[in-house]
Scaffold this motif. Sequence first.
Motif: not given
Lengths: 211, 553
Positions: B131-145
Motif C-alpha cells: 500500500w502506498t500513496d506514491n503513484p510511481d511505486f512500480r519503479g521500486w518493484l523488482i522484476q518480475p512481479f
Amino acid sequence: MRTINVKFYRRRAFWPALFLGLFFVSLPAVTGAVEKPRQRFFIGLAAGYLYPQQGDFREIYSKAIWPVELQLELAVGRKISVFSAARYMETSGNTVLLFPGQPAEAYALNWRMATLRLGVNYRLSSSRFVPFVGAGASASFYREQWLDAPLTTEGRKAGFFVQAGGRYRLQRRWHALVQLEYASVPAGSGPRGQVNLGGLSLFLGLLAGIF
Amino acid sequence: MARRKKLKSFFLGLLLLGFISFAPAAAPAIPAETPERPLLLKIAPPAEEVIRVVVAAGGTVVQDLRSSLLVSVPAAAVSRLRDEGLTFTSVGSPAPGDSYFLVQSKLPSPLLAQPGNIHCLLLEEGVWLLWTDNPDFRGWLIQPFRLKALRLAGGFPGRSAAMPPRTDEGAAESRARSVSVIQDLVAKVSLERLRTDILALQNFTTRYASTAPCEAAGDFILQRFGQLGLAAAADPFVFEWHYASRNIVAVIPGKAAPEHMVLVCAHYDSTSNYPLVSAPGADDNASGTAAILEMARILAAEKFNLSIGLLCVSAEEWGLYGSAHYAQEARQQGAEIIAVVNLDMIAYPGSRQRVLDVIGNRQSEWLADRFIAVAQPYVGLRLAKVIDASLTWSDHSSFWDQGYAALCGIEDSDNPYYHSTSDTLETLDLAFATEAVQASLAAVAELAQPVTSLAAPTGLQAQSQISASLFASVKTVFLNWQANPDPVAGYHVFRAEKSGGPYLRLTAQPTTGTSFKDSLLASDRNYFYVLTAVDGQGRESNYSGEVRDDENN
C-alpha cells in the motif's frame, strides 16, 4: 399391550397349540398323579410360531415365521430353574413402497435371526404338570438381505422376554412343553421409523431330563 | 478623556471579538461525525463460515487467498469477530490516498529498497500486500512481479457458485468427440493466422495501457471484430485517477438462451522494462489476444445455444483494471456469465514438457475439470489442473472477485523474456499456441452448446419411488419422454446430483425406447436428469430440459 389380531386365530398353528395346551393342562386332573421331578437338568427342542409385534415387519415379511429352539434348563431349587436357549428363524419377503400409488418397484428380501436367551423360570407346582412363568434377556443377531441388490443389514441387539407355559411329564425322562412368550428386541430406526424385532410366539417342544 | 474612553471601548470591543472568534476553539471538542475508518485484517482459514461472520459484522472480503482472507471490517466489529472465535492479524487502517495492491513475487522482498511511503506485508508465500500513496511505486518493484489493484470496499460479493452449464462430466470426453461440430471447429484453427495476428500486435511497438499505441491496438481489435460481422464495442474506463483505456468486447448471440454467456478473454496491453518505448509482449499477451481473434473468426460462423462473449481487456499489467471494470459492471447489471476462460501467455512452453496450466479457484474447479475433460482429447499438449485462490495475477481473478466461475489457461514455464523488450514472436512456439487455442475453442464451444441439426428430446418427465425394507431403502426413478420428431437411433440418459450438472451418462449405448428406469439410488437425496438424442451417425443433440426425480410425483 398389543391385542392379538383376529387373523392370528386363523393361523393354522393356533389350533394344534390350543389342543395340546388343553390336553396337557387337563392331564393332572385326569390322572391325579402328583410326583416330584426326578431330574434337575433338562435338554429340549421346541418349535413355534412367531407373530411379529411390528406392523411393518408383518407387512414386509408376510410369510409365516417358524422359529426353532434348543433349550438347556437347570433346576436350582424346588421352584426355581435357570435356562438358556438358542433360537433361529428365517423368512422371506418383499420391500414395500413408502408412497403407495407411484410406479411400483419391489425387491425380494431374506430375513434371518439367531437369538441367545438366558432366563429364570418359576414353577408354580411340583405335580406331573408343572406350570411356570419366567423372564430373561436375549441377544439377537439378525441379517436382512436384499436378494436383487447388493444391500445387506446386519446387527446385534439386546432384548428381554417374559413367558408362561407348562411342562407335562410323559415318561420318566420325557416332558412335553408348551410355552407362550412375549419378546421385545428394539433394533433402532429404519426407513419407516423405529424397528422392534420381537413379538408374541407360541412354542411346543419336548424336554429330556438328563440327570 | 473622551479619547481614552474611545480607545478603551475599542480594545474592549476587540477583546470581545477575539473571545467570540476563539470561543469555539476553546470550547470542549465535539466529536466530528466522520465515518469510522475500517481495519484491514488477515484471517485464516478462508472458510465459508468465516466469510459469513465477516459479512454479518459489516465487513467485506477484499481478497480470497490460498490459506487466508484479507478482509475490511469496521473497527467496532473487531471485538465481535474475536467473540466469534476468529483468529486474525491486523494489517492496519487504510489511510486516505493510499492505494492497495496484491504483489506476486518470488523474491524475499519485492522492493528494491524500503522508501517510507511504500509499505509491504507478506500475506502468504509469494503474495505481498502493498500500500502506498506514491503513484510511481512500480519503479521500486523488482522484476518480475505481477500486480493486482485491490478494492477495499464493495468489490467482493462473497463466493457465489456460478451455475454450471448443462453438460456432463463423466461422459464429457465421448460427448465432445461425438459432436462433429466441435471437431470441425477445432480443425479450423490456423497457426499462420495466429502468427500474423501476434506479429500485428507486436508491431504496435508498445501496448502499454495509457499510451497511444495501446489505443491503436484496441482499434485494431475492434476493426477485426467488425470485419467478422460481430457486434463489437469499446468499453472505456479510467484507472489510477487519470489514465484512460478501453476494453474491446464482441458478442456472438446465443440462439436458445442468449442471456447465458460463455466469456473468453485475454488482455491486449503489454509492458516491459521500458514500457513507454518498447513492449512487444508477443507472449504476454499478444498470444492470448491472437487466440481471441482466431476463436472469434471460427466461432462467428457457427450457431450456439448460449451467447459467447469475446473480451480483450486493457490495463491488466497495471493491476487488472480493465477486467475489474468489466466484471464489476457485469455483476451490477446481473449478467449471467456461466464461465470465463482467460488466456494469458500461451505460446512459450519452454524446454520442459508441453503443459498448459488450467488455473481455477475452489468455486471454479468444476470449470477446470470440464475444460480438461472436453479439450484434452483434441490436443497433444497436457492440460494440468491447478486450484489455487492465490494465483490472482491475471484477469480471471477479477471475475473470481465477482463470484463468477473463471479459469486461466497459461503455459507451464518461466518465460525468460517475460516483461522485457525481448518478448517477441521469434521466441514463441506457435504449434503449442495453436494447440492451446484448439483446447480453448473446444471447451468454449462445448460450454456454449453448438446448435446441431438433431433436435433435443422434449417432454421429459420423472417420477420416483422409494422401496423400503426394515432397515434400508432405495430410490427408483422412472423417466419417460416424447419420441423425437427426427429419426433417431436412440437416447442417452444423464443424471446429476445437483441441478445443472455435472451430469453422468447412464446409458452405455443409446436406449431405443422412450422410458428409462434408474434404480438403487440413495433414498435421501434428489437427482436431476437430462436426455440427448443420438442419430444413426452417432451425432448427439443438445440436452433436453432438466427434471428433478420427483418432479411429476
